[in-house]
Motif scaffolding. Structure first.
Motif, short mmCIF file in Angstrom:
data_model
loop_
_atom_site.label_atom_id
_atom_site.label_comp_id
_atom_site.label_asym_id
_atom_site.label_seq_id
_atom_site.Cartn_x
_atom_site.Cartn_y
_atom_site.Cartn_z
N CYS A 20 0.83 -1.21 0.00
CA CYS A 20 0.00 0.00 0.00
C CYS A 20 0.86 1.26 0.00
O CYS A 20 0.68 2.15 -0.82
CB CYS A 20 -0.92 -0.01 1.22
N VAL A 109 -5.13 4.24 13.41
CA VAL A 109 -5.89 3.80 12.24
C VAL A 109 -6.48 2.43 12.52
O VAL A 109 -5.78 1.54 13.01
CB VAL A 109 -4.97 3.73 10.99
N LYS A 111 -8.06 -1.25 11.54
CA LYS A 111 -8.06 -2.30 10.51
C LYS A 111 -9.51 -2.72 10.30
O LYS A 111 -10.25 -2.79 11.27
CB LYS A 111 -7.27 -3.53 10.98
N PRO A 112 -9.89 -3.06 9.12
CA PRO A 112 -9.11 -2.93 7.90
C PRO A 112 -9.04 -1.47 7.49
O PRO A 112 -10.01 -0.72 7.61
CB PRO A 112 -9.89 -3.75 6.88
N TRP A 113 -7.90 -1.05 7.03
CA TRP A 113 -7.71 0.33 6.63
C TRP A 113 -8.12 0.53 5.18
O TRP A 113 -8.18 -0.41 4.39
CB TRP A 113 -6.25 0.76 6.83
N ASN A 114 -8.38 1.77 4.84
CA ASN A 114 -8.63 2.17 3.46
C ASN A 114 -7.28 2.59 2.89
O ASN A 114 -6.64 3.50 3.42
CB ASN A 114 -9.64 3.33 3.43
N ASP A 115 -6.84 1.93 1.81
CA ASP A 115 -5.51 2.21 1.24
C ASP A 115 -5.30 3.68 0.93
O ASP A 115 -4.26 4.25 1.28
CB ASP A 115 -5.28 1.37 -0.02
N ASP A 116 -6.27 4.30 0.27
CA ASP A 116 -6.11 5.71 -0.11
C ASP A 116 -5.98 6.61 1.12
O ASP A 116 -5.15 7.52 1.15
CB ASP A 116 -7.28 6.18 -0.98
N GLU A 117 -6.80 6.35 2.13
CA GLU A 117 -6.75 7.16 3.35
C GLU A 117 -5.42 6.96 4.09
O GLU A 117 -4.84 7.91 4.60
CB GLU A 117 -7.92 6.83 4.26
N LEU A 118 -4.95 5.72 4.13
CA LEU A 118 -3.67 5.45 4.79
C LEU A 118 -2.54 6.17 4.05
O LEU A 118 -1.69 6.81 4.69
CB LEU A 118 -3.41 3.95 4.86
N ARG A 119 -2.52 6.09 2.74
CA ARG A 119 -1.48 6.78 1.97
C ARG A 119 -1.55 8.29 2.20
O ARG A 119 -0.52 8.95 2.38
CB ARG A 119 -1.60 6.45 0.48
N ARG A 120 -2.77 8.87 2.20
CA ARG A 120 -2.91 10.31 2.46
C ARG A 120 -2.38 10.68 3.85
O ARG A 120 -1.73 11.71 4.02
CB ARG A 120 -4.37 10.75 2.31
#
Length: 163
Positions: A20, A109, A111-120
């Motif tokens: 991610c 954060v 789990k499960p995380w949202n990939d886009d939100e984690l990257r932001r």
């Protein structure tokens, strides 16, 4: 190169986090590259942090040998300026308060995380255009507790009542 330390007792979670975060465009954080070090053992990660500085430390909350809070508190003693984040599927209010107070988290954060939100979130922490500016929150409360931000953007929740 910006270095990110990832710690989780589940190798599959570490691979998913790395995959991610590897999709972050390094131009967003004004870096040449992102480097990742992954550990299933918090003790090994602590040992490594004695020799390698990290720009961000991300840990699971619930691990067999020590909690993510204990791990991040120990990392904080070694590398006080490294931002700290917990990712957990077992978030409850008391756990979040303990994590924020003891390890001075910048993020919690679920789990499960949202990939886009984690990257932001990671881009924001590492210095993207929307980087979290150091600030002190106005007096406020969480169930009557004083809430402040330190100069690194960490959240402090006092056990003292604001009443």
């Amino acid at each position: 190169m910006l270095r990110i330390l990832l710690v989780d007792d589940e190798p599959n979670i570490l691979r998913a986090l790395r995959r991610c975060l590897a999709d972050i465009d390094v131009r967003e954080i004004d870096a040449e590259a992102l480097g990742f070090e992954t550990f299933t053992s918090p003790e090994a990660a602590i040992e490594r942090s004695d020799y390698q500085a990290f720009d961000l430390v991300i840990s699971d909350y619930r691990m067999p040998s020590m909690s993510g809070v204990e791990f991040l508190a120990r990392i904080m003693a070694i590398q006080p300026d490294a931002p700290r984040m917990i990712i957990s599927g077992y978030a409850d209010r008391d756990a979040i308060i303990a994590a924020v107070n003891e390890a001075r988290l910048i993020r919690f954060v679920e789990k499960p995380w949202n990939d886009d939100e984690l990257r932001r979130s990671v881009v924001s922490i590492l210095g993207g255009p929307d980087k979290e500016a150091p600030r002190r929150a106005p007096d406020g409360g969480l169930d009557g507790r004083l809430v402040e931000r330190d100069e690194n953007g960490g959240i402090w929740i006092s056990d003292d009542s604001i009443d």
